[in-house]
Design a protein around this motif. Structure first.
Motif, mmCIF file in Angstrom:
data_model
loop_
_atom_site.group_PDB
_atom_site.id
_atom_site.type_symbol
_atom_site.label_atom_id
_atom_site.label_comp_id
_atom_site.label_asym_id
_atom_site.label_seq_id
_atom_site.Cartn_x
_atom_site.Cartn_y
_atom_site.Cartn_z
ATOM 1 N N SER A 174 3.829 -4.218 3.050
ATOM 2 C CA SER A 174 4.865 -3.289 2.616
ATOM 3 C C SER A 174 4.209 -1.944 2.360
ATOM 4 O O SER A 174 3.282 -1.846 1.549
ATOM 5 C CB SER A 174 5.542 -3.805 1.346
ATOM 6 O OG SER A 174 6.502 -2.879 0.887
ATOM 7 N N VAL A 175 4.653 -0.901 3.050
ATOM 8 C CA VAL A 175 4.131 0.441 2.868
ATOM 9 C C VAL A 175 5.175 1.247 2.110
ATOM 10 O O VAL A 175 6.294 1.472 2.604
ATOM 11 C CB VAL A 175 3.813 1.105 4.219
ATOM 12 C CG1 VAL A 175 3.240 2.508 3.984
ATOM 13 C CG2 VAL A 175 2.838 0.254 5.022
ATOM 14 N N VAL A 201 0.851 -1.187 0.000
ATOM 15 C CA VAL A 201 0.000 0.000 0.000
ATOM 16 C C VAL A 201 0.887 1.237 0.000
ATOM 17 O O VAL A 201 2.013 1.206 0.508
ATOM 18 C CB VAL A 201 -0.949 0.031 1.220
ATOM 19 C CG1 VAL A 201 -1.855 -1.201 1.233
ATOM 20 C CG2 VAL A 201 -0.185 0.163 2.519
ATOM 21 N N PRO A 202 0.395 2.346 -0.551
ATOM 22 C CA PRO A 202 1.172 3.582 -0.500
ATOM 23 C C PRO A 202 1.065 4.219 0.877
ATOM 24 O O PRO A 202 0.097 4.019 1.610
ATOM 25 C CB PRO A 202 0.514 4.461 -1.573
ATOM 26 C CG PRO A 202 -0.873 3.947 -1.668
ATOM 27 C CD PRO A 202 -0.826 2.488 -1.365
ATOM 28 N N GLU A 203 2.062 4.993 1.220
ATOM 29 C CA GLU A 203 2.064 5.719 2.487
ATOM 30 C C GLU A 203 0.809 6.572 2.609
ATOM 31 O O GLU A 203 0.404 7.249 1.651
ATOM 32 C CB GLU A 203 3.317 6.597 2.583
ATOM 33 C CG GLU A 203 3.480 7.315 3.905
ATOM 34 C CD GLU A 203 4.797 8.062 4.006
ATOM 35 O OE1 GLU A 203 5.624 7.934 3.077
ATOM 36 O OE2 GLU A 203 5.016 8.749 5.010
ATOM 37 N N ASP A 256 5.283 0.715 9.385
ATOM 38 C CA ASP A 256 4.302 -0.356 9.562
ATOM 39 C C ASP A 256 4.656 -1.581 8.728
ATOM 40 O O ASP A 256 4.014 -2.629 8.872
ATOM 41 C CB ASP A 256 2.900 0.119 9.159
ATOM 42 C CG ASP A 256 2.365 1.217 10.070
ATOM 43 O OD1 ASP A 256 1.644 2.102 9.559
ATOM 44 O OD2 ASP A 256 2.671 1.185 11.283
ATOM 45 N N SER A 257 5.634 -1.474 7.860
ATOM 46 C CA SER A 257 6.046 -2.605 7.020
ATOM 47 C C SER A 257 6.571 -3.727 7.912
ATOM 48 O O SER A 257 7.576 -3.573 8.610
ATOM 49 C CB SER A 257 7.132 -2.169 6.031
ATOM 50 O OG SER A 257 6.641 -1.178 5.153
ATOM 51 N N ALA A 258 5.880 -4.840 7.876
ATOM 52 C CA ALA A 258 6.186 -5.965 8.758
ATOM 53 C C ALA A 258 5.266 -7.118 8.364
ATOM 54 O O ALA A 258 4.439 -6.984 7.471
ATOM 55 C CB ALA A 258 5.964 -5.598 10.228
ATOM 56 N N SER A 281 -5.606 -3.191 4.901
ATOM 57 C CA SER A 281 -6.616 -4.097 5.435
ATOM 58 C C SER A 281 -6.077 -5.525 5.443
ATOM 59 O O SER A 281 -5.741 -6.073 4.387
ATOM 60 C CB SER A 281 -7.889 -4.013 4.581
ATOM 61 O OG SER A 281 -8.850 -4.932 5.056
ATOM 62 N N LEU A 282 -6.002 -6.099 6.612
ATOM 63 C CA LEU A 282 -5.452 -7.447 6.783
ATOM 64 C C LEU A 282 -6.562 -8.354 7.289
ATOM 65 O O LEU A 282 -7.294 -7.988 8.209
ATOM 66 C CB LEU A 282 -4.300 -7.411 7.786
ATOM 67 C CG LEU A 282 -3.185 -6.428 7.427
ATOM 68 C CD1 LEU A 282 -2.333 -6.132 8.636
ATOM 69 C CD2 LEU A 282 -2.338 -6.989 6.310
#
Lengths: 112, 112
Positions: A109-110, A13-15, A83-85, A20-21
């Motif tokens: 991945s942001v 997703v872009p910054e 938040d990338s994790a 949504s997970l």
């Protein structure tokens, strides 16, 4: 069917966007649900837990639970590169003493 | 500070050797767990313990052994019978079984 199932991703997703997970579970006896965040090479850390139907908000994070559909989700608003994790969903195995069972995780991945 | 200490962080083992991973907690938690994580996978439960001198097999206990002689300590032995022991091992604890898990930093085992 896996007990706790997640899309493995990667989800990109872009910054600033909403990530949504999603997670589904098979044991209707499960009463509480946990979302953990795991950075590469590190151990998981708890972000949210939820046990009531509906939404639970904590800062930029919202957990949503629908027991009828056996579905739990995590929304991350205003996503940041930090938040990338990998995000792990977990639920107790309800009929065997409540041990937490984990999904395979969704890699987020942001992009700046 | 309260927490969970795992040692060693990195361990190399030759095939056919047993190794023991240490896990100590000072959180006064009753329940302790060992999980295994393979690359790109979620956590799989190896063993867990609710009280001293009692422990139960998880989903992938074959080739592993544990002991719980003290409330604070839950060491894991990876025996030579474990066919594919190279993995990231995580120790965790919770106040009660099925509750929020607190994780150690993990031990990465590589079999040469």
């Amino acid at each position: 069917q896996k007990e706790v199932e997640q899309n493995s991703g990667p989800l990109s997703v872009p910054e600033g966007a909403i990530a949504s997970l999603n997670c589904t579970y098979s044991d209707r006896g499960s009463q509480s649900f946990f979302w953990y965040r795991q950075y590469s090479g590190k151990s998981p850390e708890l972000i949210m837990f939820i046990y009531s139907n509906g939404d639970k908000e904590d800062g930029r994070f919202t957990a949503q639970l629908n027991k009828a559909s056996q579905y739990v989700s995590l929304l991350i608003r205003d996503s940041q590169p930090s938040d990338s994790a990998t995000y792990l969903c977990a639920a107790p195995r309800g009929n065997q003493g409540g041990k937490l069972i984990f999904g395979q995780g969704t890699e987020l991945s942001v992009k700046p | 500070d309260g927490g969970i200490t795992q040692s060693p962080k990195y361990l190399f083992r030759k095939e056919g050797q047993n190794v023991t991973l240490s896990c100590e907690q000072n959180l006064n938690h009753d329940a302790m767990y060992w999980y295994r994580q393979d690359p790109g996978q979620g956590l799989r439960l190896i063993y867990y313990s609710q009280i001293v001198n009692d422990f139960q097999k998880g989903d992938i206990a074959e080739g592993y052994s544990v002991s719980r002689e003290k409330k604070e300590s839950f060491p894991l032995t990876v025996t030579s019978a474990q066919k594919n022991p190279t993995a990231f091992y995580l120790c965790a604890s919770s106040i009660v079984l099925g509750g929020e898990l607190f994780f150690g930093e993990g031990s990465r085992l590589t079999v040469l």
